[in-house]
Design a protein around this motif. Sequence first.
Motif, mmCIF file in Angstrom:
data_model
loop_
_atom_site.group_PDB
_atom_site.id
_atom_site.type_symbol
_atom_site.label_atom_id
_atom_site.label_comp_id
_atom_site.label_asym_id
_atom_site.label_seq_id
_atom_site.Cartn_x
_atom_site.Cartn_y
_atom_site.Cartn_z
ATOM 1 N N LEU A 67 0.841 -1.188 0.000
ATOM 2 C CA LEU A 67 0.000 0.000 0.000
ATOM 3 C C LEU A 67 0.876 1.238 0.000
ATOM 4 O O LEU A 67 1.977 1.214 0.557
ATOM 5 C CB LEU A 67 -0.878 0.033 1.258
ATOM 6 C CG LEU A 67 -1.749 -1.187 1.548
ATOM 7 C CD1 LEU A 67 -2.344 -1.091 2.943
ATOM 8 C CD2 LEU A 67 -2.841 -1.312 0.499
ATOM 9 N N ASP A 68 0.361 2.315 -0.589
ATOM 10 C CA ASP A 68 1.068 3.581 -0.419
ATOM 11 C C ASP A 68 0.559 4.218 0.881
ATOM 12 O O ASP A 68 -0.318 3.662 1.558
ATOM 13 C CB ASP A 68 0.886 4.500 -1.636
ATOM 14 C CG ASP A 68 -0.541 4.954 -1.881
ATOM 15 O OD1 ASP A 68 -1.359 5.005 -0.935
ATOM 16 O OD2 ASP A 68 -0.856 5.282 -3.042
ATOM 17 N N LYS A 69 1.117 5.360 1.230
ATOM 18 C CA LYS A 69 0.787 6.001 2.500
ATOM 19 C C LYS A 69 -0.712 6.280 2.625
ATOM 20 O O LYS A 69 -1.329 6.006 3.659
ATOM 21 C CB LYS A 69 1.594 7.296 2.640
ATOM 22 C CG LYS A 69 1.491 7.960 3.965
ATOM 23 C CD LYS A 69 2.441 9.153 4.025
ATOM 24 C CE LYS A 69 2.521 9.716 5.413
ATOM 25 N NZ LYS A 69 3.629 10.652 5.569
ATOM 26 N N ALA A 70 -1.319 6.809 1.580
ATOM 27 C CA ALA A 70 -2.753 7.136 1.610
ATOM 28 C C ALA A 70 -3.601 5.878 1.761
ATOM 29 O O ALA A 70 -4.568 5.857 2.533
ATOM 30 C CB ALA A 70 -3.147 7.906 0.356
ATOM 31 N N GLN A 71 -3.255 4.819 1.049
ATOM 32 C CA GLN A 71 -4.012 3.578 1.138
ATOM 33 C C GLN A 71 -3.884 2.951 2.531
ATOM 34 O O GLN A 71 -4.852 2.419 3.074
ATOM 35 C CB GLN A 71 -3.523 2.587 0.082
ATOM 36 C CG GLN A 71 -3.843 2.989 -1.335
ATOM 37 C CD GLN A 71 -3.098 2.138 -2.354
ATOM 38 O OE1 GLN A 71 -1.944 1.740 -2.143
ATOM 39 N NE2 GLN A 71 -3.761 1.868 -3.474
ATOM 40 N N HIS A 77 -7.815 3.994 9.205
ATOM 41 C CA HIS A 77 -8.895 4.901 9.609
ATOM 42 C C HIS A 77 -10.282 4.387 9.236
ATOM 43 O O HIS A 77 -11.275 4.791 9.833
ATOM 44 C CB HIS A 77 -8.693 6.280 8.963
ATOM 45 C CG HIS A 77 -7.558 7.061 9.526
ATOM 46 N ND1 HIS A 77 -6.263 6.920 9.078
ATOM 47 C CD2 HIS A 77 -7.510 7.998 10.509
ATOM 48 C CE1 HIS A 77 -5.480 7.737 9.753
ATOM 49 N NE2 HIS A 77 -6.200 8.398 10.626
ATOM 50 N N GLY A 78 -10.359 3.537 8.215
ATOM 51 C CA GLY A 78 -11.650 3.034 7.764
ATOM 52 C C GLY A 78 -12.306 3.920 6.720
ATOM 53 O O GLY A 78 -13.397 3.628 6.256
ATOM 54 N N LEU A 79 -11.657 5.002 6.363
ATOM 55 C CA LEU A 79 -12.089 5.919 5.312
ATOM 56 C C LEU A 79 -10.885 6.762 4.946
ATOM 57 O O LEU A 79 -9.879 6.752 5.662
ATOM 58 C CB LEU A 79 -13.276 6.785 5.754
ATOM 59 C CG LEU A 79 -13.104 7.727 6.920
ATOM 60 C CD1 LEU A 79 -14.160 8.835 6.822
ATOM 61 C CD2 LEU A 79 -13.326 7.006 8.234
ATOM 62 N N PRO A 80 -10.913 7.471 3.831
ATOM 63 C CA PRO A 80 -9.750 8.280 3.467
ATOM 64 C C PRO A 80 -9.333 9.203 4.627
ATOM 65 O O PRO A 80 -10.186 9.775 5.317
ATOM 66 C CB PRO A 80 -10.233 9.082 2.261
ATOM 67 C CG PRO A 80 -11.295 8.213 1.652
ATOM 68 C CD PRO A 80 -11.985 7.567 2.833
ATOM 69 N N ALA A 81 -8.039 9.310 4.843
ATOM 70 C CA ALA A 81 -7.519 10.066 5.992
ATOM 71 C C ALA A 81 -8.015 11.506 6.004
ATOM 72 O O ALA A 81 -8.355 12.039 7.069
ATOM 73 C CB ALA A 81 -5.998 10.016 6.015
ATOM 74 N N ALA A 82 -8.090 12.148 4.845
ATOM 75 C CA ALA A 82 -8.566 13.536 4.798
ATOM 76 C C ALA A 82 -10.017 13.622 5.255
ATOM 77 O O ALA A 82 -10.398 14.564 5.964
ATOM 78 C CB ALA A 82 -8.407 14.098 3.391
ATOM 79 N N GLN A 83 -10.804 12.644 4.869
ATOM 80 C CA GLN A 83 -12.205 12.602 5.288
ATOM 81 C C GLN A 83 -12.302 12.362 6.798
ATOM 82 O O GLN A 83 -13.087 12.991 7.491
ATOM 83 C CB GLN A 83 -12.921 11.508 4.511
ATOM 84 C CG GLN A 83 -14.415 11.555 4.566
ATOM 85 C CD GLN A 83 -15.022 10.474 3.669
ATOM 86 O OE1 GLN A 83 -14.351 9.554 3.201
ATOM 87 N NE2 GLN A 83 -16.307 10.589 3.430
ATOM 88 N N TRP A 84 -11.491 11.437 7.329
ATOM 89 C CA TRP A 84 -11.465 11.166 8.766
ATOM 90 C C TRP A 84 -11.069 12.430 9.523
ATOM 91 O O TRP A 84 -11.709 12.794 10.513
ATOM 92 C CB TRP A 84 -10.491 10.021 9.078
ATOM 93 C CG TRP A 84 -10.547 9.593 10.507
ATOM 94 C CD1 TRP A 84 -11.321 8.606 11.036
ATOM 95 C CD2 TRP A 84 -9.816 10.147 11.603
ATOM 96 N NE1 TRP A 84 -11.112 8.519 12.385
ATOM 97 C CE2 TRP A 84 -10.197 9.457 12.759
ATOM 98 C CE3 TRP A 84 -8.882 11.172 11.721
ATOM 99 C CZ2 TRP A 84 -9.674 9.740 14.019
ATOM 100 C CZ3 TRP A 84 -8.362 11.468 12.970
ATOM 101 C CH2 TRP A 84 -8.756 10.749 14.103
ATOM 102 N N LYS A 85 -10.022 13.075 9.034
ATOM 103 C CA LYS A 85 -9.527 14.285 9.682
ATOM 104 C C LYS A 85 -10.600 15.377 9.723
ATOM 105 O O LYS A 85 -10.824 16.002 10.758
ATOM 106 C CB LYS A 85 -8.276 14.781 8.947
ATOM 107 C CG LYS A 85 -7.591 15.946 9.583
ATOM 108 C CD LYS A 85 -6.322 16.299 8.804
ATOM 109 C CE LYS A 85 -5.634 17.501 9.400
ATOM 110 N NZ LYS A 85 -4.398 17.830 8.700
ATOM 111 N N ALA A 86 -11.276 15.587 8.597
ATOM 112 C CA ALA A 86 -12.311 16.615 8.539
ATOM 113 C C ALA A 86 -13.488 16.283 9.458
ATOM 114 O O ALA A 86 -14.074 17.174 10.070
ATOM 115 C CB ALA A 86 -12.802 16.777 7.104
#
Length: 111
Positions: A67-71, A77-86
């Motif tokens: 996996l890459d870092k985002a994956q 997180h169970g969802l994209p990190a940016a979405q989790w963060k927001a």
Amino acid sequence: MSCSENTNAPAGDPLDAIDDAVAAAAFRRLVRHLRHRHDAQNIDLMGLAGFCRNCLADWIVDAGAPLDKAQAREAIHGLPAAQWKARYQTEATPEQLARMAESLKRNGGTH
């Protein structure tokens, strides 16, 4: 927040005797627990334990996950990190940042 592999495991560490399938099941349980506990902010985890969800993502990549870092972060997180963060992450306070910095010192340069 930077996370690297802790290679300071003692020789003959009983953790190494745990079956990989059992260890994997425990890891998945930990990750699902963290997915449920959004109130446990990454900055607080870093301040208390010296690691967070992002560290776990880095560690699975370091362990060989394709996996890459985002994956990897999405897997943890169970969802994209940016979405989790927001959705869940709050602004870090100066006190939280200071606790994290102090905690990272205790990691001996690795975590």
